[in-house]
Design an enzyme around this catalytic site. Structure first.
Site, PDB file in Angstrom:
ATOM      1  N   GLY A 101       7.151   1.821   3.562  1.00 22.20           N
ATOM      2  CA  GLY A 101       8.303   2.109   2.708  1.00 22.20           C
ATOM      3  C   GLY A 101       8.044   1.827   1.240  1.00 22.20           C
ATOM      4  N   PRO A 122       0.848  -1.200   0.000  1.00 20.33           N
ATOM      5  CG  PRO A 122      -0.017  -1.064   2.173  1.00 20.33           C
ATOM      6  CD  PRO A 122       0.799  -1.949   1.263  1.00 20.33           C
ATOM      7  CG  ASP A 149      11.503   4.162   4.637  1.00 20.99           C
ATOM      8  OD1 ASP A 149      11.762   4.002   5.835  1.00 20.99           O
ATOM      9  OD2 ASP A 149      10.403   4.567   4.215  1.00 20.99           O
ATOM     10  CB  ALA A 168       9.667  -0.949  -1.961  1.00 23.97           C
TER      11      ALA A 168
HETATM   12  O1  PMV Z   1       6.202   6.068   6.586  1.00 26.14           O
HETATM   13  P1  PMV Z   1       7.461   5.734   5.885  1.00 26.14           P
HETATM   14  O2  PMV Z   1       7.503   4.377   5.316  1.00 26.14           O
HETATM   15  O3  PMV Z   1       7.823   6.782   4.881  1.00 26.14           O
HETATM   16  O4  PMV Z   1       8.631   5.768   7.020  1.00 26.14           O
HETATM   17  C1  PMV Z   1       9.168   6.961   7.451  1.00 26.14           C
HETATM   18  C2  PMV Z   1      10.147   6.771   8.588  1.00 26.14           C
HETATM   19  C3  PMV Z   1      10.519   8.092   9.244  1.00 26.14           C
HETATM   20  O5  PMV Z   1      11.399   7.794  10.334  1.00 26.14           O
HETATM   21  C4  PMV Z   1       9.308   8.821   9.787  1.00 26.14           C
HETATM   22  C5  PMV Z   1      11.228   9.027   8.251  1.00 26.14           C
HETATM   23  C6  PMV Z   1      12.647   8.620   7.875  1.00 26.14           C
HETATM   24  O6  PMV Z   1      13.157   9.167   6.890  1.00 26.14           O
HETATM   25  O7  PMV Z   1      13.274   7.799   8.570  1.00 26.14           O
END
Ligand code: PMV
Length: 298
Positions: A94, A88, A139, A98
């Site tokens: 991430g 999703p 990520d 990906a």
């Molecule tokens: O929500 P996602 O999959 O984009 O994860 C972000 C993780 C954070 O710590 C909020 C941002 C980052 O760059 O590490």
């Protein structure tokens, strides 16, 4: 064929942007991509039915991200890339990283470029930077490398090992979340109330340190408690929604050892740690549509 995994941050999101450590896992679900030599550069994303042309000044982030990735290959023929996204989007798993990793991996395969998975993950940072200005790199790194690891910005990834697999159940709120906005909100809070927010980051760091030991020693009861505490601290940074809280409570009531939001928050996904596969199935059923099990071996 190129592949980029989805990731789940077990502990430490947001603090990781500001130089604190986080623990994350790569999951088997992700994005596959294939690159072939074509007549013009083109990226097709299924099942979204999107066709992207690279444009460094385009209005769409995908156009700019594709251009940024292509610019890292100095001499190359025009490339057509077909990607299949099985995550999703905007849900904290991430997805954007990906896609970036899968696209780079596919181009490497088509052009005969050889590099380590770590180097592939690092190269995908240019893609992530388009989506939010200040990515920690967790990520794209976990998307390329997988496993369970302690990540700290600018430092080599520290893989964690144990003979006890982690039974994770991932649940999606279906509420869209913007990493860019959530990261900006935490940065604003840090500017306005540095003492409170630095205190939260330091508390998260001590949870991460303890969680590392809990994973390595197979203490999943202890790990579950640390997840719950990390969820509460993220809540104090105004990153949780009523639905995320309700899903975490429902997972705990169904037998989870711990549950927390994951990724940027403000919607998106949560995950629960189950003691065994039977409980994992029960928790998945309670979490409803879109919930899935990910077994991860540290
Ligand atoms: O929500 P996602 O999959 O984009 O994860 C972000 C993780 C954070 O710590 C909020 C941002 C980052 O760059 O590490």
């Amino acid at each position: 064929m190129g592949f980029g995994r989805g990731k789940v941050i077990l502990l430490g999101e947001h603090a990781v942007v500001h130089g604190f450590p986080a623990i994350a896992v790569g999951i088997d679900r992700g994005v596959t991509a294939e690159a072939t030599i074509g007549r013009a550069d083109l990226l097709r994303l299924a099942p979204w039915g999107l066709t992207i042309q690279p444009d460094p000044h385009g209005s769409e982030p995908l156009e700019r991200a594709f251009a940024a990735v292509l610019a890292t290959y100095p001499e190359r023929p025009p490339l057509r890339i077909d990607a299949q996204v099985e995550l999703p989007a905007g849900a904290g798993l991430g997805c954007s990283a990906a896609i970036g990793v899968a696209v780079l991996d596919a181009i490497d395969a088509a052009l005969g470029v050889q590099r380590s998975r770590e180097a592939l993950g690092a190269a995908a940072l240019v893609w992530e930077q388009v989506f939010h200005g200040n990515p920690s790199g967790v990520d794209n790194t976990m998307s390329a490398v997988g496993g369970v690891a302690l990540f700290r910005r600018g430092q080599p990834l520290e893989p964690l090992y144990s003979n006890k697999p982690l039974h994770l159940v991932i649940g999606c709120t279906e509420e869209p979340s913007s990493t860019k906005e959530m990261v900006a909100s935490v940065a604003r809070q840090l500017r306005e109330e540095p003492k409170r927010v630095e205190g939260a980051f330091e508390a998260i760091e001590s949870l991460v340190r303890n969680a590392k030991v809990a994973i390595e020693t197979g203490d999943h009861v202890g790990l579950g408690q640390l997840l719950d505490l990390n969820h509460t601290i993220l809540s104090s940074l105004m990153l949780c929604t009523t639905k995320l809280d309700a899903m975490c409570r429902a997972a705990r009531a169904a037998g989870a050892l711990g549950a927390k939001m994951t990724g940027a928050g403000g919607g998106g996904c949560m995950f629960a740690l189950a003691p065994k596969p039977e409980e994992a199935r029960r928790i998945r059923d309670v979490l409803g549509q879109g919930a899935f099990i990910a077994e991860v071996s540290p």
